[in-house]
Design an enzyme around this catalytic site. Structure first.
Site, PDB file in Angstrom:
ATOM      1  N   ALA A 297       0.937  -1.218   0.122  1.00  0.00           N
ATOM      2  CA  ALA A 297       0.102   0.034  -0.047  1.00  0.00           C
ATOM      3  C   ALA A 297       0.735   1.134  -0.033  1.00  0.00           C
ATOM      4  O   ALA A 297       1.992   1.040   0.256  1.00  0.00           O
ATOM      5  CB  ALA A 297      -0.790   0.093   1.261  1.00  0.00           C
ATOM      6  N   MET A 298       0.206   2.258  -0.239  1.00  0.00           N
ATOM      7  CA  MET A 298       0.974   3.624  -0.422  1.00  0.00           C
ATOM      8  C   MET A 298       0.426   4.713   0.429  1.00  0.00           C
ATOM      9  O   MET A 298      -0.974   5.027   0.105  1.00  0.00           O
ATOM     10  CB  MET A 298       1.149   3.948  -1.781  1.00  0.00           C
ATOM     11  CG  MET A 298       1.984   5.330  -2.023  1.00  0.00           C
ATOM     12  SD  MET A 298       3.479   5.294  -1.182  1.00  0.00           S
ATOM     13  CE  MET A 298       3.901   7.239  -0.997  1.00  0.00           C
ATOM     14  N   GLU A 333      -0.611   2.715   7.197  1.00  0.00           N
ATOM     15  CA  GLU A 333      -0.535   3.858   6.121  1.00  0.00           C
ATOM     16  C   GLU A 333      -1.135   5.126   6.687  1.00  0.00           C
ATOM     17  O   GLU A 333      -0.768   6.277   6.487  1.00  0.00           O
ATOM     18  CB  GLU A 333      -1.398   3.539   4.821  1.00  0.00           C
ATOM     19  CG  GLU A 333      -1.185   2.281   4.341  1.00  0.00           C
ATOM     20  CD  GLU A 333       0.405   2.262   3.754  1.00  0.00           C
ATOM     21  OE1 GLU A 333       0.940   3.488   3.472  1.00  0.00           O
ATOM     22  OE2 GLU A 333       1.281   1.272   3.875  1.00  0.00           O
ATOM     23  N   GLU A 355       9.145   5.087   7.828  1.00  0.00           N
ATOM     24  CA  GLU A 355       8.842   3.627   7.966  1.00  0.00           C
ATOM     25  C   GLU A 355       8.895   2.840   9.194  1.00  0.00           C
ATOM     26  O   GLU A 355       7.943   1.851   9.341  1.00  0.00           O
ATOM     27  CB  GLU A 355       9.338   2.799   6.798  1.00  0.00           C
ATOM     28  CG  GLU A 355       9.117   3.273   5.425  1.00  0.00           C
ATOM     29  CD  GLU A 355       7.725   3.317   4.828  1.00  0.00           C
ATOM     30  OE1 GLU A 355       6.761   2.639   5.421  1.00  0.00           O
ATOM     31  OE2 GLU A 355       7.373   3.925   3.821  1.00  0.00           O
TER      32      GLU A 355
END
Length: 903
Positions: A297-298, A333, A355
């Site tokens: 996912a982004m 996310e 991250e």
């Protein structure tokens, strides 16, 4: 601390101008799979200059104009535009120099293809009544915005964005912000819009203008166009009381499977606001689920995107692992809305600030508030720390904060060090200073860098302000140095003596390699004369060695809770006592403690610092364990041994399978195959784990049960009779113990799976087959019938499959050029290389691996190649040291225990 070097300067854009605002118009034609664009970029001139340098690649650039307020004439035409294809840049020379302090506007027309490359502005598709339907979406991280529009494509160069999308009237257009207006183009008088239709009729088209974004980096800009449906909910901000709309978008075939992820978003957003004391700043948050997607996912600001396996689940038949995957992904996310989007790393060497935090916050701290029954603090070790320790034990590892001068280097650091090691050392810090103070420091850090960029020192200052501790002194070596320590513990009359040294999976370390001294939070559990246990969270090893007073005759343990990022080497006698204490009723050792004992024992054995047979005895002694996570850790460690001894003859392989059946079949018999409604999640997961492992080891009664279920599925194409948590085990057993008929059913299921869980299960089955002709069929299918985004799943499962053995490596060799071309510019080729080498375990394998890549262009593989080679050599060394030790132990275990029947 930035790690940029002088050599990196040639890869960075000049600092003579800074973008302030983009106005981007994109016309999407899904029928021709082409787009046209026009952008204006407002720039502040920071130095006198005669050139503008910006990023672009894969675009046709034309009609470039520079307008300067400082010039008397309204426009300054460019005299020349050059392109540097390697550095992905355009260099625009202007006739009249631009003066420092002036404002300039760059105006560019461009066009390009909507490719299927899973990056830039790309196409995805699905089938509806036999017809292929296309849609388009963006994926820009880390450096693909330049494929979609001319840009200053570096995270430090934040700007605001006005985005306008021109699309077919019947489609849906999405972007980071809500739509400000949407109008038909019939009779439009807008001069710029009109230029998009100078040779065509605008009838049947529409224009969607979106609200202006806050300052943001180019890699989180997003837009999409297609026949999307949506589900909607909302949440109320606990800080302002403001109500925000949340939506999930997908195509009609997927939309009914997306509600769970939408609901997770609504639950975690207010928790993030409370923890950070910062309100989510945008008016909305959408999630778009795509059939084709490179990563999981982004975190595009206001428009998260992700693949089907990360967001789709049939809630009525959802297995726990699928729900956990979706919840973890969405929470991760959403964490980025703060870590990365509001506050962004200055350059990619600080990727871990994004991250590592999103992993810790999203998958542990916040997720635990929503799903406490999942025990995510305990599972964090298996899911993150273990993988990071494995990679960081290699000589070819890299620091968490590592120099990444060019785009190819950037792609390679999206690994378990940037995610899992970063999260693990941050968790270690939070335990040491206390989670409440840690989060207070994080809030301070974010508030001081709202809508700005940051580096590691900024974070340390925030936590230091909250704790009063010297955080840089404590943390710098964990972030800036490669590797981690092993703490060797010996007992003295007064307590314990501790010595630190760098750990390698090969066991050897030079004086130069052993120069780092880490500040190691020891987290020591000890027991007093009254039997009361305490944990000293403040004990820290700052020097090469130290002593610590405690009563060694009472239960004690280093790295209590297993929150430290290091290994602990005990004497064989102490390890045996620790194992006995771990299983004692009422023990103070937690599940993570037990996980750590097993993991350390196997890792130290693999390096030659411990005994592999001793580690196996520790595992055998834990057969009375009832906790799912403990068994998950045991299964993981036994898999490590199996990966090394898999080709040491049929007797050894059979003895390992016998051992596995002896461990897991009794659990299956105790828990059965049914999943009672409302059952404890731990039992659900333990049953699933036990059945999968017993079947994989050939337990006759288990395999026959799964085969019976699959036979019914093959007839009816209905999954209703198979417990959702056992679909993967059922399909895997069908592939492993079946024939051509089962293979064909699995292939057809992959091609028309009712949900992502079934599709992933079919991949597992197709890559478990043992017959050479069926293995060939699977490998042929990969490049002829598999979606590009799923190829790496096939490679991962094949690479782990003992049945395929070295065939995965041979497959990569035969098809490397085609795979490399298919994955040009994205992450997946590294996974293909990694898992092709997964079972290679000899010096000959290492030679073949080196020889194959000798004449290849390996510029995208500069990290994964040495890491994979180190792994091959480490397995070879382990096998040489412990081959007979393991074979003898397995033989003796078989002789001393009743043998479960195999299929």
């Amino acid at each position: 601390m930035s790690t940029n070097t002088a050599d990196e300067s040639k890869y960075r854009l000049p600092t003579n101008v800074k973008p302030i605002h983009y106005n981007i118009t994109i016309k999407t034609d899904l029928e021709t799979q082409e787009f046209q664009g026009y952008t204006t970029v407002d720039l502040n001139v920071l130095e006198d200059t005669s050139s503008l340098v910006f990023n672009t690649t894969k675009l046709n650039i034309h009609d470039v104009v520079v307008h300067s307020e400082a010039q008397k004439s309204q426009e300054t035409q460019t005299v020349n535009t050059d392109f540097d294809q390697k550095l992905e840049r355009a260099i625009v020379q202007v006739a009249n120099p631009l003066k420092k302090g002036s404002k300039v506007q760059l105006r560019v027309w461009f066009d390009g293809k909507i490719t299927d490359e899973l990056m830039g502005y790309y196409t995805s598709s699905y089938e509806d009544n036999g017809k292929k339907i296309y849609y388009a979406l963006t994926q820009f991280e880390p450096t693909a915005a330049r494929r979609a529009f001319p840009s200053w494509d570096e995270p430090l160069l934040k700007a605001t964005f006005d985005i306008t999308l021109i699309s077919r009237a019947e489609t849906v257009s999405l972007s980071n912000m809500p739509a400000a207006s949407e109008d038909s183009l019939d009779g439009t008088t807008d001069e710029i819009i009109g230029k998009f239709f100078k040779d065509s009729d605008p009838a049947g088209w529409k224009v969607t203008k979106f609200e202006t974004t806050p300052p943001m980096s180019t890699y989180i800009v997003a837009y999409a166009n297609g026949p999307f449906k949506h589900l909607e909910t909302s949440y109320t901000s606990p800080l302002s009381g403001k109500k925000r709309t949340l939506r999930v978008y997908a195509t009609s075939d997927l939309i009914d499977q997306t509600k769970f992820g939408l609901d997770v978003g609504a639950k975690v957003l207010p928790e993030y606001e409370k923890v950070f004391d910062i309100e989510y700043p945008l008016p909305k948050l959408d999630t778009l689920v795509a059939h084709d997607f490179d990563a999981g996912a982004m975190e595009n600001w206001g428009l998260i995107t992700g693949r089907t396996t990360a967001y789709c689940v049939d809630e009525e038949r959802a297995d726990v692992s699928a729900k956990r995957q979706i919840a973890s992904t969405q929470s991760h996310e959403v964490a980025h809305m703060w870590f990365g989007n509001i506050t962004t790393m200055s350059w990619w060497d600080n990727l871990w600030l994004n991250e590592g935090f999103a992993t810790l916050m999203g998958e542990v701290i916040i997720l635990n508030k929503i799903f406490p029954e999942w025990k995510v603090y305990a599972s964090f070790y298996i899911e993150h720390t273990e993988s990071a320790l494995s990679l960081d034990a290699k000589r070819s590892s890299h620091p968490i904060q590592v120099a990444v001068p060019n785009a190819e280097d950037i792609n390679q650091i999206f690994d378990s060090l940037s995610y899992s090691k970063a999260a693990s050392v941050l968790r270690m810090l939070s335990v040491y200073v206390g989670e409440e103070k840690f989060l207070k420091g994080v809030s301070i850090y974010l508030k001081k860098h709202l809508y700005a960029n940051s580096v590691a020192e900024d974070l340390w200052r925030g936590i230091q302000e909250a704790t009063g501790l010297d955080i840089p002194e404590l943390m710098n070596n964990w972030i800036l140095k490669t590797g981690f320590p092993v703490v060797t513990v010996t007992e003295t009359p007064e307590g314990i003596h501790l010595r630190q040294g760098r750990f390698f999976e090969t066991g050897d370390v030079t004086e130069e390699e052993n120069s780092t001294i880490w500040q190691i939070p020891l987290t020591i559990l000890s027991t007093d004369a009254d039997g009361k246990t305490t944990i000293d969270n403040k004990a820290i090893l700052k020097t090469r060695e130290m002593t610590y007073k405690l009563d060694v005759n009472k239960p004690w343990k280093i790295n209590a809770g297993n929150t430290g990022f290091y290994r602990v080497l005990y004497t064989p006698e102490r390890l045996k006592k620790l194992g006995e204490e771990a299983l004692r009723p009422g023990t103070a050792f937690t599940v993570p403690d037990r996980l750590g004992l097993v993991s350390d024992a196997i890792s130290l054995a693999s390096s030659g610092l411990g005994s592999t047979s001793g580690a196996l005895s520790l595992i055998s002694g834990m057969r009375g364990e009832t906790d799912y996570l403990s068994w998950s850790g045991i299964a993981s460690q036994l898999s490590r041994i199996s990966r090394v001894w898999w080709d040491q003859g049929d007797n050894t392989r059979d003895d390992m399978q016998t051992f596995l059946r002896g461990l897991f079949t009794p659990i299956v018999r105790r828990l059965g195959y049914e999943y009672p409604k409302g059952e404890d999640v731990d039992n659900v997961q333990l049953r699933t784990l036990a059945i999968g492992n017993a079947a994989n080891a050939g337990a006759k009664e288990v395999v026959e049960k799964l085969q019976e279920w699959f036979a019914e599925y093959a007839k009816t194409k209905s999954l209703d009779h198979i417990p959702p948590d056992l679909v993967r085990a059922t399909f895997t057993a069908a592939g492993k113990y079946g024939g051509k008929h089962e293979w064909e059913v699995l292939r057809d299921t992959y091609l028309a799976a009712p949900n992502p869980t079934a599709r992933t299960a079919s991949i597992s089955g197709l890559t478990a087959v043992k017959e050479p002709e069926l293995q060939k069929a699977t490998m042929d299918f990969i490049l002829s019938g598999v979606r590009t985004q799923d190829i790496f799943y096939f490679m991962v499962y094949m690479g782990r499959s003992v049945a395929f053995g070295r065939e995965t490596w041979h497959y990569l060799q035969r098809n490397y050029d085609e795979l490399d071309k298919r994955f040009e510019g994205n992450f997946q080729i590294t996974y293909c290389v990694e898992y092709a080498a997964f079972l290679l375990n000899s010096d000959k394998d290492a030679e073949d691996f080196t020889a194959f890549f000798k004449d290849k262009d390996t510029s995208k593989l500069t990290m994964i190649l040495p890491q994979s080679l180190d792994g091959i050599r480490a397995k070879s060394g382990w096998l040489k040291r412990s081959k007979d030790d393991v074979i003898h132990w397995l033989e003796e275990w078989r002789k001393s225990n009743s043998i479960e029947p195999k299929i």
